[in-house]
Scaffold this motif. Sequence first.
Motif, PDB file in Angstrom:
ATOM      1  N   ALA A 131     -32.413 -33.040 132.516  1.00 61.40           N
ATOM      2  CA  ALA A 131     -31.013 -33.003 134.026  1.00 61.40           C
ATOM      3  C   ALA A 131     -31.094 -33.791 134.451  1.00 61.40           C
ATOM      4  N   LEU A 132     -31.855 -34.025 135.191  1.00 56.16           N
ATOM      5  CA  LEU A 132     -32.313 -35.253 136.471  1.00 56.16           C
ATOM      6  C   LEU A 132     -31.709 -36.121 135.925  1.00 56.16           C
ATOM      7  N   VAL A 133     -31.901 -37.375 135.068  1.00 56.36           N
ATOM      8  CA  VAL A 133     -32.155 -38.177 134.999  1.00 56.36           C
ATOM      9  C   VAL A 133     -30.581 -38.302 133.909  1.00 56.36           C
ATOM     10  N   THR A 134     -29.598 -37.172 132.936  1.00 54.41           N
ATOM     11  CA  THR A 134     -28.676 -37.629 132.913  1.00 54.41           C
ATOM     12  C   THR A 134     -27.338 -37.022 133.347  1.00 54.41           C
ATOM     13  N   ALA A 135     -28.166 -36.460 134.837  1.00 57.94           N
ATOM     14  CA  ALA A 135     -26.784 -36.419 135.838  1.00 57.94           C
ATOM     15  C   ALA A 135     -27.028 -37.828 136.816  1.00 57.94           C
ATOM     16  N   GLU A 136     -27.956 -38.069 136.998  1.00 63.06           N
ATOM     17  CA  GLU A 136     -27.732 -39.390 138.491  1.00 63.06           C
ATOM     18  C   GLU A 136     -27.609 -40.949 138.065  1.00 63.06           C
ATOM     19  N   PHE A 137     -28.247 -41.396 136.261  1.00 60.66           N
ATOM     20  CA  PHE A 137     -28.284 -42.341 135.357  1.00 60.66           C
ATOM     21  C   PHE A 137     -26.864 -42.287 134.366  1.00 60.66           C
ATOM     22  N   PRO A 138     -26.328 -43.457 133.553  1.00 60.01           N
ATOM     23  CA  PRO A 138     -25.276 -44.269 132.815  1.00 60.01           C
ATOM     24  C   PRO A 138     -26.644 -43.451 131.027  1.00 60.01           C
ATOM     25  N   LEU A 139     -26.784 -42.413 130.908  1.00 64.79           N
ATOM     26  CA  LEU A 139     -27.066 -41.702 129.626  1.00 64.79           C
ATOM     27  C   LEU A 139     -26.182 -40.788 128.619  1.00 64.79           C
ATOM     28  N   ARG A 140     -26.459 -41.473 127.366  1.00 64.80           N
ATOM     29  CA  ARG A 140     -25.617 -40.889 126.666  1.00 64.80           C
ATOM     30  C   ARG A 140     -26.199 -38.957 126.335  1.00 64.80           C
ATOM     31  N   ASP A 141     -25.629 -38.319 126.550  1.00 63.62           N
ATOM     32  CA  ASP A 141     -25.594 -36.819 126.805  1.00 63.62           C
ATOM     33  C   ASP A 141     -26.088 -36.486 125.114  1.00 63.62           C
ATOM     34  N   GLY A 142     -27.694 -36.768 125.044  1.00 64.62           N
ATOM     35  CA  GLY A 142     -27.044 -35.701 123.598  1.00 64.62           C
ATOM     36  C   GLY A 142     -28.282 -36.471 122.325  1.00 64.62           C
ATOM     37  N   GLN A 143     -28.138 -37.438 122.938  1.00 66.28           N
ATOM     38  CA  GLN A 143     -29.418 -38.697 122.402  1.00 66.28           C
ATOM     39  C   GLN A 143     -30.002 -39.307 122.817  1.00 66.28           C
ATOM     40  N   ALA A 144     -31.245 -38.988 122.548  1.00 66.48           N
ATOM     41  CA  ALA A 144     -32.762 -38.694 123.120  1.00 66.48           C
ATOM     42  C   ALA A 144     -33.981 -39.407 121.857  1.00 66.48           C
ATOM     43  N   ALA A 145     -35.244 -39.975 122.262  1.00 62.77           N
ATOM     44  CA  ALA A 145     -35.593 -40.684 121.501  1.00 62.77           C
ATOM     45  C   ALA A 145     -36.587 -39.312 122.534  1.00 62.77           C
ATOM     46  N   ILE A 146     -37.642 -39.759 121.936  1.00 62.76           N
ATOM     47  CA  ILE A 146     -39.619 -39.482 123.163  1.00 62.76           C
ATOM     48  C   ILE A 146     -40.693 -40.103 121.965  1.00 62.76           C
ATOM     49  N   ALA A 147     -41.769 -40.554 123.048  1.00 62.68           N
ATOM     50  CA  ALA A 147     -42.598 -40.999 122.288  1.00 62.68           C
ATOM     51  C   ALA A 147     -43.735 -41.650 123.164  1.00 62.68           C
ATOM     52  N   GLY A 148     -45.305 -40.568 122.831  1.00 62.67           N
ATOM     53  CA  GLY A 148     -45.917 -41.600 124.019  1.00 62.67           C
ATOM     54  C   GLY A 148     -47.245 -41.751 123.132  1.00 62.67           C
ATOM     55  N   HIS A 149     -48.642 -41.776 123.550  1.00 62.36           N
ATOM     56  CA  HIS A 149     -49.647 -42.655 123.934  1.00 62.36           C
ATOM     57  C   HIS A 149     -50.553 -40.918 123.946  1.00 62.36           C
ATOM     58  N   SER A 150     -51.637 -40.794 123.538  1.00 62.38           N
ATOM     59  CA  SER A 150     -53.003 -40.296 123.157  1.00 62.38           C
ATOM     60  C   SER A 150     -52.432 -38.633 124.074  1.00 62.38           C
ATOM     61  N   MET A 151     -53.315 -38.590 124.966  1.00 62.57           N
ATOM     62  CA  MET A 151     -52.694 -36.869 125.544  1.00 62.57           C
ATOM     63  C   MET A 151     -51.241 -36.900 125.468  1.00 62.57           C
ATOM     64  N   GLY A 152     -50.302 -38.509 125.545  1.00 65.89           N
ATOM     65  CA  GLY A 152     -49.096 -37.842 126.043  1.00 65.89           C
ATOM     66  C   GLY A 152     -48.608 -38.378 124.953  1.00 65.89           C
ATOM     67  N   GLY A 153     -48.918 -38.660 123.664  1.00 63.06           N
ATOM     68  CA  GLY A 153     -48.466 -38.545 122.206  1.00 63.06           C
ATOM     69  C   GLY A 153     -48.731 -37.528 121.712  1.00 63.06           C
ATOM     70  N   HIS A 154     -50.038 -36.352 122.146  1.00 60.60           N
ATOM     71  CA  HIS A 154     -49.652 -34.995 121.656  1.00 60.60           C
ATOM     72  C   HIS A 154     -48.357 -34.307 122.577  1.00 60.60           C
ATOM     73  N   GLY A 155     -48.417 -34.589 123.727  1.00 58.82           N
ATOM     74  CA  GLY A 155     -46.738 -33.975 124.924  1.00 58.82           C
ATOM     75  C   GLY A 155     -45.434 -34.503 123.814  1.00 58.82           C
ATOM     76  N   ALA A 156     -45.700 -35.851 122.911  1.00 58.41           N
ATOM     77  CA  ALA A 156     -44.156 -36.336 122.247  1.00 58.41           C
ATOM     78  C   ALA A 156     -44.095 -35.892 121.428  1.00 58.41           C
ATOM     79  N   LEU A 157     -44.871 -35.437 120.213  1.00 52.84           N
ATOM     80  CA  LEU A 157     -45.455 -34.340 119.084  1.00 52.84           C
ATOM     81  C   LEU A 157     -44.754 -33.000 119.764  1.00 52.84           C
TER      82      LEU A 157
END
Length: 282
Positions: A131-157
């Motif tokens: 919500a913060l970055v979408t309000a502050e930067f030119p990001l397309r609302d509703g067009q997002a993906a997620i990725a991560g590594h190790s513990m962050g891979g768990h978080g992304a999944l």
Amino acid sequence: MALETLAASRCFDGEQLRLRHAATTVDCTMTFSVFLPPQARQGPVPVLYWLSGLTCTDENFVTKAGAQRYAAEAGIALVAADTSPRGDAVPDDPEGAWDFGLGAGFYVNATEAPWRDHYRMYDYVVHELPALVTAEFPLRDGQAAIAGHSMGGHGALVAGLRNPDRYASISAFAPISAPSQCPWGRKALGHYLGPDPTRWRAWDAEALLRDGASARPLLVDQGGADGFLEEQLMPERLAAACADAGVEATLRQQPGYDHSYYFIASFIGEHIAFHAERLGAA
């Protein structure tokens, strides 16, 4: 505290930023990084959220993965979160271990004292930070993906499986695929969520799939020479759960690669291309 810029650098004709803000979900000051590709100067772009692993901060991915080159070519913004709440008031592992507490938030919403007042990293990375970055930067609302590594891979999944309408695609490097079944995960989930394993299932990718979660397309890379492979990561359990659930998943083992950012840097271009195709990026 308003959003504060800590650093800004030109990078592949885009801009790499490091920022700080007062986060309400985790009740502390949080730092994160944003890469804006050159296409963002013309208008909003899709975004890929990155979650890092144990002991990391937002800077590990930014400085080691080499992702900005590929993100600039694809026209995708990158947002890298920190891995836990921070600050003197935030409790840490009482024994000072590196696999729990500060730097090891596991992207869950803690329910147990003393962790529940700050360790709400799921709400932070899924709701407050976007919500913060979408309000502050030119990001397309509703067009997002997620990725991560190790513990962050768990978080992304987990984030992707729990929110199939929020993320167009999910990818992970060496994720902790079944945290309920491994030492890292049992320690973290037991402390944050309490001793009842049935309460852990909502934060376990394998269990979510077994319990009927749906998923957008999934890409996972695992290093064959990863020292944590058998005891902590258990990719075979994720592969079996995806197959049984009929989830569209590409699960690759890369021979000779370990758990490091050398591994991530070797394949991050393919992951960004995977997300770009599903995000409809430039």
